[in-house]
Design a protein around this motif. Sequence first.
Motif, mmCIF file in Angstrom:
data_model
loop_
_atom_site.group_PDB
_atom_site.id
_atom_site.type_symbol
_atom_site.label_atom_id
_atom_site.label_comp_id
_atom_site.label_asym_id
_atom_site.label_seq_id
_atom_site.Cartn_x
_atom_site.Cartn_y
_atom_site.Cartn_z
ATOM 1 N N ALA A 279 0.834 -1.212 0.000
ATOM 2 C CA ALA A 279 0.000 0.000 0.000
ATOM 3 C C ALA A 279 0.867 1.260 0.000
ATOM 4 O O ALA A 279 0.571 2.234 -0.707
ATOM 5 C CB ALA A 279 -0.928 -0.004 1.212
ATOM 6 N N GLU A 280 1.944 1.237 0.771
ATOM 7 C CA GLU A 280 2.851 2.393 0.811
ATOM 8 C C GLU A 280 3.549 2.584 -0.530
ATOM 9 O O GLU A 280 3.705 3.715 -1.007
ATOM 10 C CB GLU A 280 3.879 2.198 1.927
ATOM 11 C CG GLU A 280 3.285 2.329 3.330
ATOM 12 C CD GLU A 280 4.258 1.939 4.422
ATOM 13 O OE1 GLU A 280 4.133 2.458 5.546
ATOM 14 O OE2 GLU A 280 5.154 1.094 4.155
ATOM 15 N N HIS A 281 3.950 1.471 -1.146
ATOM 16 C CA HIS A 281 4.587 1.562 -2.466
ATOM 17 C C HIS A 281 3.634 2.172 -3.492
ATOM 18 O O HIS A 281 4.040 2.992 -4.329
ATOM 19 C CB HIS A 281 5.020 0.167 -2.934
ATOM 20 C CG HIS A 281 6.400 -0.214 -2.496
ATOM 21 N ND1 HIS A 281 7.520 0.476 -2.897
ATOM 22 C CD2 HIS A 281 6.840 -1.213 -1.685
ATOM 23 C CE1 HIS A 281 8.597 -0.079 -2.366
ATOM 24 N NE2 HIS A 281 8.213 -1.105 -1.623
ATOM 25 N N ILE A 282 2.387 1.767 -3.426
ATOM 26 C CA ILE A 282 1.402 2.288 -4.384
ATOM 27 C C ILE A 282 1.237 3.795 -4.224
ATOM 28 O O ILE A 282 1.181 4.538 -5.217
ATOM 29 C CB ILE A 282 0.050 1.559 -4.212
ATOM 30 C CG1 ILE A 282 0.167 0.110 -4.713
ATOM 31 C CG2 ILE A 282 -1.063 2.289 -4.963
ATOM 32 C CD1 ILE A 282 -1.069 -0.733 -4.461
ATOM 33 N N ILE A 298 -4.379 9.017 -12.658
ATOM 34 C CA ILE A 298 -4.062 7.716 -12.062
ATOM 35 C C ILE A 298 -5.162 7.330 -11.094
ATOM 36 O O ILE A 298 -5.743 8.183 -10.417
ATOM 37 C CB ILE A 298 -2.694 7.760 -11.337
ATOM 38 C CG1 ILE A 298 -2.332 6.373 -10.780
ATOM 39 C CG2 ILE A 298 -2.696 8.796 -10.235
ATOM 40 C CD1 ILE A 298 -0.914 6.294 -10.232
ATOM 41 N N GLU A 299 -5.455 6.053 -11.056
ATOM 42 C CA GLU A 299 -6.432 5.519 -10.106
ATOM 43 C C GLU A 299 -5.768 4.362 -9.372
ATOM 44 O O GLU A 299 -5.140 3.502 -9.996
ATOM 45 C CB GLU A 299 -7.676 5.030 -10.846
ATOM 46 C CG GLU A 299 -8.748 4.431 -9.937
ATOM 47 C CD GLU A 299 -9.915 3.867 -10.733
ATOM 48 O OE1 GLU A 299 -10.351 2.734 -10.424
ATOM 49 O OE2 GLU A 299 -10.366 4.546 -11.677
ATOM 50 N N VAL A 300 -5.877 4.345 -8.051
ATOM 51 C CA VAL A 300 -5.224 3.288 -7.279
ATOM 52 C C VAL A 300 -6.200 2.694 -6.276
ATOM 53 O O VAL A 300 -7.179 3.334 -5.880
ATOM 54 C CB VAL A 300 -3.977 3.811 -6.528
ATOM 55 C CG1 VAL A 300 -2.967 4.397 -7.490
ATOM 56 C CG2 VAL A 300 -4.360 4.821 -5.453
ATOM 57 N N CYS A 301 -5.899 1.474 -5.872
ATOM 58 C CA CYS A 301 -6.632 0.820 -4.786
ATOM 59 C C CYS A 301 -5.600 0.168 -3.877
ATOM 60 O O CYS A 301 -4.734 -0.576 -4.345
ATOM 61 C CB CYS A 301 -7.601 -0.227 -5.329
ATOM 62 S SG CYS A 301 -8.476 -1.134 -4.017
ATOM 63 N N THR A 302 -5.684 0.454 -2.583
ATOM 64 C CA THR A 302 -4.724 -0.110 -1.627
ATOM 65 C C THR A 302 -5.386 -1.084 -0.658
ATOM 66 O O THR A 302 -4.772 -1.482 0.332
ATOM 67 C CB THR A 302 -4.048 1.023 -0.832
ATOM 68 O OG1 THR A 302 -5.057 1.804 -0.171
ATOM 69 C CG2 THR A 302 -3.226 1.924 -1.743
ATOM 70 N N VAL A 303 -6.627 -1.464 -0.938
ATOM 71 C CA VAL A 303 -7.312 -2.440 -0.082
ATOM 72 C C VAL A 303 -6.601 -3.781 -0.201
ATOM 73 O O VAL A 303 -6.349 -4.265 -1.313
ATOM 74 C CB VAL A 303 -8.794 -2.584 -0.491
ATOM 75 C CG1 VAL A 303 -9.479 -3.653 0.366
ATOM 76 C CG2 VAL A 303 -9.511 -1.247 -0.359
ATOM 77 N N LYS A 304 -6.277 -4.370 0.926
ATOM 78 C CA LYS A 304 -5.500 -5.611 0.933
ATOM 79 C C LYS A 304 -6.207 -6.705 0.136
ATOM 80 O O LYS A 304 -7.384 -6.981 0.332
ATOM 81 C CB LYS A 304 -5.268 -6.080 2.373
ATOM 82 C CG LYS A 304 -4.237 -7.193 2.499
ATOM 83 C CD LYS A 304 -3.900 -7.462 3.950
ATOM 84 C CE LYS A 304 -2.860 -8.554 4.090
ATOM 85 N NZ LYS A 304 -1.581 -8.204 3.459
ATOM 86 N N GLY A 305 -5.466 -7.310 -0.791
ATOM 87 C CA GLY A 305 -6.014 -8.367 -1.634
ATOM 88 C C GLY A 305 -6.666 -7.860 -2.907
ATOM 89 O O GLY A 305 -7.004 -8.651 -3.791
#
Length: 367
Positions: A279-282, A298-305
Amino acid sequence: MIVRKNISIDQSYVDKLKPFLEKNNGNLSAAIRDAIETASLSLTGSTVENGEKDSSKVSQNAEFRNKLIEDDEFLLVHHTLLEWLIKKTSGLLIDESIVYELINPYKVKRISDVVNYINSFNEKMGWKIKVDAEYSQDSEPETVSLTLSDGNPYFREIMAHYLALYLAKQMKLDVQGLFCKSNMTKIYFKRFEFLDYQKVPKGLERYFGQMDLVFREIQKKPEFWKNLIKTYRQQNYQRLSINRKTFEALVSGNLPSLAEITRDFELDTGKPPEAFTLAEHIMIFKEVYLTDSIGSDIEVCTVKGREYVKLIHDYSDKKVCEIIAKYYSNILKSTGYPFTITTNPHMILFVFGKMPDSTSFPEMSTL
């Protein structure tokens, strides 16, 4: 109107009424009336006395302020001008020397000292700000929370800034959280160890000095930044902002190796890639992508899995799209987290840990 009541009274109280009984020839009702009247007059006199004391204190505080103005230590400023100055300098750190003009570090060494001193000074100055504190221990506490209530909200912000800087530098307490309401400001602190006294603690910089570094850089090269901002605005931010080595690599087609990317990452962050979560890398990658301005969004998702990164760009040339996809793919490979990549003419999708759902991205093809 006469109200008759049967009352019970201990002998000790009857003895205290003896002077009134003698005065009224043993008439208990008259004695009680006189006692009540005397008590009432006494209370009224006490209220008047307190009022006189308060009035005297207000007068003393006014004299104190006038003396500071006469000695050129303070200026009388209209509150609207003060609010404008505070708003326009928000995000810039107050110089440490200025804080010490208000709070003497040789005298104020405990949290209770800070609270008492600031409250006393606030009262003298008529700022109407009250400071309360909760702390684990008075000397060298591990955690502290300060609550500043009432007064002008803009000046309360400055007071919070003053206190945060003082506690950071003198008591090794960094800001962990800041919450502001219309009539209250609350700051949470936690003990930390100074590695470099000259450096600004991260929490203090985040909550009170987020624009400080920017402003200092502009001061160093004002013409450069003025022209750069002007150019960006004129071209609606349709410009790139990338490292010269990266530019050379993109033009030549010889993209940076994983080793080079990893080395640059460690130089920028001060830590190896494995020290960060996915998540931190993202989030770091998102910051880099937006700063480079190679793409448009840019669109990101950091939810685990369910982690993914979706890059959106305006390029239509196939070769350019491939180079960009490979470049950012190499950056994400350096994180050490596996992913799959799919592309379409204006989008690059990185999905971590599993293949993307083809039903969600029907037009994409694997690179």
